[in-house]
Motif scaffolding. Structure first.
Motif, PDB file in Angstrom:
ATOM      1  N   LEU A  84       0.848  -1.191   0.000  1.00 39.63           N
ATOM      2  CA  LEU A  84       0.000   0.000   0.000  1.00 39.63           C
ATOM      3  C   LEU A  84       0.879   1.235   0.000  1.00 39.63           C
ATOM      4  CD1 LEU A  84      -2.979   0.976   0.243  1.00 39.63           C
ATOM      5  CD2 LEU A  84      -2.628   1.026   2.724  1.00 39.63           C
ATOM      6  N   ASP A  85       0.736   2.064  -1.032  1.00 41.15           N
ATOM      7  CA  ASP A  85       1.504   3.303  -1.109  1.00 41.15           C
ATOM      8  C   ASP A  85       0.868   4.411  -0.272  1.00 41.15           C
ATOM      9  OD1 ASP A  85       3.403   2.239  -2.825  1.00 41.15           O
ATOM     10  OD2 ASP A  85       2.242   2.759  -4.619  1.00 41.15           O
ATOM     11  N   ALA A  86      -0.460   4.449  -0.247  1.00 38.35           N
ATOM     12  CA  ALA A  86      -1.162   5.504   0.482  1.00 38.35           C
ATOM     13  C   ALA A  86      -1.028   5.300   1.988  1.00 38.35           C
ATOM     14  CB  ALA A  86      -2.636   5.528   0.086  1.00 38.35           C
ATOM     15  N   PRO A 124       5.668  12.198   2.945  1.00 39.51           N
ATOM     16  CA  PRO A 124       5.732  13.157   1.831  1.00 39.51           C
ATOM     17  C   PRO A 124       4.362  13.589   1.324  1.00 39.51           C
ATOM     18  CG  PRO A 124       7.334  11.398   1.512  1.00 39.51           C
ATOM     19  CD  PRO A 124       6.492  10.999   2.692  1.00 39.51           C
ATOM     20  N   GLY A 125       3.395  12.672   1.357  1.00 42.41           N
ATOM     21  CA  GLY A 125       2.061  13.031   0.894  1.00 42.41           C
ATOM     22  C   GLY A 125       1.440  14.141   1.718  1.00 42.41           C
ATOM     23  N   PHE A 126       1.577  14.056   3.046  1.00 44.84           N
ATOM     24  CA  PHE A 126       1.021  15.115   3.884  1.00 44.84           C
ATOM     25  C   PHE A 126       1.780  16.421   3.688  1.00 44.84           C
ATOM     26  CE2 PHE A 126       1.184  17.632   7.794  1.00 44.84           C
ATOM     27  CZ  PHE A 126      -0.150  18.000   7.859  1.00 44.84           C
ATOM     28  N   ALA A 142      -2.189   9.877  -0.978  1.00 44.25           N
ATOM     29  CA  ALA A 142      -1.172   9.301  -1.844  1.00 44.25           C
ATOM     30  C   ALA A 142       0.154  10.012  -1.607  1.00 44.25           C
ATOM     31  CB  ALA A 142      -1.597   9.438  -3.309  1.00 44.25           C
ATOM     32  N   PRO A 143       1.276   9.388  -1.949  1.00 41.84           N
ATOM     33  CA  PRO A 143       2.575  10.053  -1.784  1.00 41.84           C
ATOM     34  C   PRO A 143       2.671  11.373  -2.535  1.00 41.84           C
ATOM     35  CG  PRO A 143       2.881   7.705  -2.172  1.00 41.84           C
ATOM     36  CD  PRO A 143       1.425   7.987  -2.388  1.00 41.84           C
ATOM     37  N   CYS A 175      -9.031  -0.058   2.404  1.00 43.22           N
ATOM     38  CA  CYS A 175      -7.917   0.820   2.774  1.00 43.22           C
ATOM     39  C   CYS A 175      -8.286   2.298   2.774  1.00 43.22           C
ATOM     40  CB  CYS A 175      -6.736   0.580   1.836  1.00 43.22           C
ATOM     41  SG  CYS A 175      -6.104  -1.111   1.897  1.00 43.22           S
ATOM     42  N   ASN A 176      -9.446   2.635   2.242  1.00 43.70           N
ATOM     43  CA  ASN A 176      -9.942   4.010   2.310  1.00 43.70           C
ATOM     44  C   ASN A 176     -11.454   3.968   2.183  1.00 43.70           C
ATOM     45  OD1 ASN A 176      -9.408   6.908   2.461  1.00 43.70           O
ATOM     46  ND2 ASN A 176     -10.170   7.011   0.358  1.00 43.70           N
TER      47      ASN A 176
END
Length: 399
Positions: free
Chosen positions: A216-218, A297-299, A352-353, A373-374
């Motif tokens: 999972l990337d997110a 990094p996404g945030f 997401a990143p 996952c979401n």
């Protein structure tokens, strides 16, 4: 070790709706639902504002749009069959000035594409529906409604807890091990084995999915939404549901007014970074959760893009006067003395990143599992249809 056909991790409304749908489809099979808290629906479900959403906002053809429309009908049918109170009270989405009219028109067009019963109305009709609301135009959505999702979740738990199936509370998941034929889940209170696992862990959904080996990337970033209750003597300011035209550059709908099915009117929420995934108070801090958010990094990319709005939301969190001014855009007559601090909720938002919000339901499959996952709003409205969607994915494995 307790055995079953299916393990569901997460005793919120999505997890229990999935268990309910599975047992409807396979009445001779068994389910164990594992919930880490002492009660079901303790987090996002139990802090939900209780709106039965129509699906007017969502991209046509998306999982959010399709599941909201079908899920709303399923939720109404479930409430009727279980004699749980709900009401289709209607809602207005209000443009407070002419600059908001193009955005209001786009929302109306989405509503038309999604099959939502809605109409554009002018100031006179708006005053008939909501005498204290201010706006140059609005969309009236008569099929929007209200319900108590905590009560729905408790009833789902009762339905699931029959025969060989059960809901286990106080069962914090520590590990998930998958073999070619079984899934073993170890919790603080015991171990469980099943043919398949479904994870619906809300604020912990990314971590639990990774326990099961799901790439999972997110990442989940928690946003706290704070509310005020309208004092009883001022509840007449809002008859039903009054929403603003959302700003497309900001990922949340903005503060609004909601009449509750059990009585009363609440207003909010703002949206601020929570310093803990289950941080319902400003003072709640979890070092791991905060570190995960601030180093992701996404945030950081989201914060760089939306920092001005983020500061406005933080200011409204600390300044009641600023919060009231935001509410007065919709109802000019509301005053600070009309409002008393109320509950807060925390939204599990997958990022997401790239810094983009994962704007749809994210449901991933493995050989021995399905992972939610979401599940942003309207997950509660959509829950019974999300459960059906997950069972459809599982069905060939139980044929």
């Amino acid at each position: 070790m307790s055995d079953s056909d299916l393990i569901i991790v997460g005793g919120g409304i999505v997890g229990l709706a999935t268990a309910h749908r599975f047992l409807e489809r396979f009445p001779n099979r068994s389910v164990i639902v594992l919930e880490k808290e002492s009660t079901v629906g303790a987090h996002q479900t139990g802090h939900n504002s209780g709106v039965l959403h129509s699906g007017i906002y969502y991209k046509p053809g998306s999982l959010r749009a399709v599941n909201c429309r079908l899920g709303k009908k399923a939720m109404e049918a479930f409430c009727e069959s279980e004699r749980l109170p709900y009401e289709l009270c209607g809602k207005v989405i209000v443009a407070v000035d002419e600059l908001e009219l193009p955005r209001l028109e786009r929302i109306f067009q989405r509503g038309q594409e999604n099959g939502v019963v809605c109409e554009k109305i002018g100031p006179d009709r708006l005053k008939q529906l909501e005498p204290h609301a201010a706006g140059v135009a609005a969309i009236h959505v008569p099929e929007s409604g209200i319900v108590n999702y905590r009560r729905v979740t408790e009833r789902l738990a009762e339905r699931v807890s029959s025969g060989s199936s059960r809901v286990v509370t106080g069962a914090l998941v520590e590990s998930i091990q998958t073999s070619s034929e079984r899934v073993s889940v170890r919790t603080r209170t015991g171990s469980y084995s099943a043919s398949y696992v479904v994870t619906c862990a809300g604020l912990q959904s990314d971590r639990v999915a990774k326990l099961a080996g799901q790439p999972l990337d997110a990442r989940i970033v928690p946003f706290r939404g704070e509310y005020y209750d309208v004092r009883p003597q001022a509840e007449g300011l809002c008859r039903n549901l009054i929403y603003p035209v959302p700003d497309p550059s900001f990922p949340f709908l903005g503060v609004h007014f909601t009449r509750m099915i059990d009585g009363g009117v609440e207003c909010g929420p703002n949206a601020v970074l929570a310093f803990a995934r289950e941080g319902y108070r400003k003072t709640d801090i979890n070092v791991r959760d905060l570190f995960d958010a601030l180093t992701y990094p996404g945030f950081l990319r989201l914060a760089a893009r939306c920092w001005r709005m983020g500061l406005d939301e933080m200011w409204r969190s600390w300044s009641k006067a600023a919060f009231v001014r935001a509410l007065q855009r919709l109802i000019p007559d509301v005053r600070s003395e009309d409002l008393i601090p109320a509950r807060a909720g925390v939204r599990a938002q997958a990022l997401a990143p790239s810094g983009e919000l994962v704007d749809d339901f994210l449901i991933l499959e493995q050989a021995r599992g399905v992972h939610v996952c979401n599940a942003p709003s309207p997950a509660a409205t959509s829950s019974l249809n999300i459960g059906q969607l997950i069972v459809d994915k599982l069905a060939p494995r139980f044929a």
